[in-house]
Design a protein around this motif. Sequence first.
Motif, PDB file in Angstrom:
ATOM      1  N   THR A  41      53.655  42.231  55.260  1.00 62.46           N
ATOM      2  CA  THR A  41      54.894  41.936  54.552  1.00 62.46           C
ATOM      3  C   THR A  41      55.597  43.231  54.160  1.00 62.46           C
ATOM      4  N   PRO A  42      56.916  43.179  53.988  1.00 61.05           N
ATOM      5  CA  PRO A  42      57.662  44.397  53.648  1.00 61.05           C
ATOM      6  C   PRO A  42      57.323  44.899  52.256  1.00 61.05           C
ATOM      7  N   TYR A  44      57.709  45.531  48.671  1.00 64.63           N
ATOM      8  CA  TYR A  44      58.470  44.721  47.730  1.00 64.63           C
ATOM      9  C   TYR A  44      58.695  45.489  46.435  1.00 64.63           C
ATOM     10  N   ARG A  48      53.576  43.326  45.306  1.00 62.63           N
ATOM     11  CA  ARG A  48      53.284  41.938  45.658  1.00 62.63           C
ATOM     12  C   ARG A  48      52.305  41.383  44.618  1.00 62.63           C
ATOM     13  N   GLN A 249      62.915  37.946  40.701  1.00 65.83           N
ATOM     14  CA  GLN A 249      63.428  38.332  42.018  1.00 65.83           C
ATOM     15  C   GLN A 249      63.859  37.109  42.826  1.00 65.83           C
ATOM     16  N   ARG A 268      70.272  40.704  60.870  1.00 63.77           N
ATOM     17  CA  ARG A 268      70.045  41.301  59.560  1.00 63.77           C
ATOM     18  C   ARG A 268      71.363  41.782  58.939  1.00 63.77           C
ATOM     19  N   GLU A 305      68.269  45.778  41.862  1.00 72.12           N
ATOM     20  CA  GLU A 305      68.688  45.777  43.267  1.00 72.12           C
ATOM     21  C   GLU A 305      69.477  44.515  43.543  1.00 72.12           C
ATOM     22  N   GLY A 308      69.262  42.883  48.399  1.00 70.78           N
ATOM     23  CA  GLY A 308      68.277  43.552  49.253  1.00 70.78           C
ATOM     24  C   GLY A 308      67.886  42.637  50.402  1.00 70.78           C
ATOM     25  N   TYR A 310      65.081  41.738  53.166  1.00 68.17           N
ATOM     26  CA  TYR A 310      63.663  41.929  53.459  1.00 68.17           C
ATOM     27  C   TYR A 310      63.280  41.077  54.659  1.00 68.17           C
ATOM     28  N   THR A 311      62.546  41.682  55.571  1.00 67.47           N
ATOM     29  CA  THR A 311      62.243  41.061  56.855  1.00 67.47           C
ATOM     30  C   THR A 311      60.795  40.600  56.897  1.00 67.47           C
ATOM     31  N   HIS A 316      64.624  36.653  57.874  1.00 68.14           N
ATOM     32  CA  HIS A 316      65.123  37.647  56.927  1.00 68.14           C
ATOM     33  C   HIS A 316      65.519  36.920  55.642  1.00 68.14           C
ATOM     34  N   GLN A 317      65.319  37.582  54.493  1.00 68.80           N
ATOM     35  CA  GLN A 317      65.695  36.994  53.209  1.00 68.80           C
ATOM     36  C   GLN A 317      66.504  37.992  52.401  1.00 68.80           C
TER      37      GLN A 317
END
Length: 435
Positions: A41-42, A44, A48, A249, A268, A305, A308, A310-311, A316-317
Amino acid sequence: MSNIRDASIEPLLCNYAWQDLLQAAHGFGYSLCTFPNETETPAYPHGRFRALLAVGAVETILIERVSAGQLHDLKSRLAGAWWFGVVAYDVKNAFERLHSHNEDFLSLPDLCLFRPQWVFERRGDKVYCLSGDPEAFWSQSARQHSLPAGDMPPAKVGRIYSTVSRQDYERTVEAIREEIRNGEIYEMNYCIEFRAEDARLHAPFKLFETLNQRSPMPFAAFARLGDYYVLSASPERYMKRQGSRLISQPIKGTAPRGNTPQEDEQVRCRLLQSEKERAENMMIVDLVRNDLARVGILGTVEVEELFGIYTFRRLHQMVSTIGVELPPEASFLDCLTATFPMGSMTGAPKIRAMELIEQYETQKRGWYSGALGYITPQGDFDWNVLIRTIFYNARLQRLSFQVGSAITYDASPAQEWAECLLKARAMHEVLQAYV
């Protein structure tokens, strides 16, 4: 050794493999494990989930329909110890003049928390015991049932069906758009449910492992809470407290991955630049800012932020991060009361959106769009948003998962339906193999 290790004691390094601990935990009536999926996962903001495993129940809190008074009475009980569990979406009824009268397919309680006998944590390739005696754990786990042996499939699932047809879904989205046009709301999260009425999860954890491999997320978790199971591949954090800092978040904005690196980057960029997605995200950011201000120190709310991207493996979110400084006396339940349910799963204005959710959705949400997480003895906590999650009632042999999307006036019913199917894909694929 006592069940609750003193917070000042150094964690005990264990000579046990993490996977062996997970295997041994399955025979206990209560267990919960969080999976951060660090390599999948990217990075965060604020990290996490910690990789925690809570096993056994010294004490449980199980409330079918919770009231504000009951929550208030729990404040001192939750202090100074580890607690793990689930808060249902319908706890909203304890905070506002709301109700939940739609069909309750899974019959889950509003609140299910337990104080564990043992808490383990994986840190890199090392395992630590944070609470309880690990030797006693092994001794007791040897007397418990483990996972079924042999080639038994992890599940046998009956027909999976949606409670809402595409035609009815699109008709409802148009009705919600009319509510927006009439000034009732700006945005509403509208959800649908997929069900299986004859489900037998012979090895729920094995099924979770398959889901987690297909859709690894930073706030994934597996829980057995008596007869109830949670198999969560959640990408979203509801709220985290670390010291005096509380952050939330919300996710608003979803796009599928591209087929090539070039196409993926284009997708993206389109998500980042989408006026519709940014507007949805901004509405929820404003809502969360207001919620955090109710519990935080005046003037300390900060958007850390905005928008943002995040992939993840399948999509993608768009994620924003909002924080606030807390007064020393603020408890977990104070933070819950001020912010629950999370704005990303309700809409704006929040109370009117929740009233319309009850009107337009056909199912009771239950644990879906509630929260799963833990509280530490020091009063820190971390809770996810229970989305992309399979719920199972072993007593009733019923299984359910729900998906939804944010409806604004610019929403396309067909595109919102497609977004729901995208969010449901990993769960549906995992279960479809055992229909």
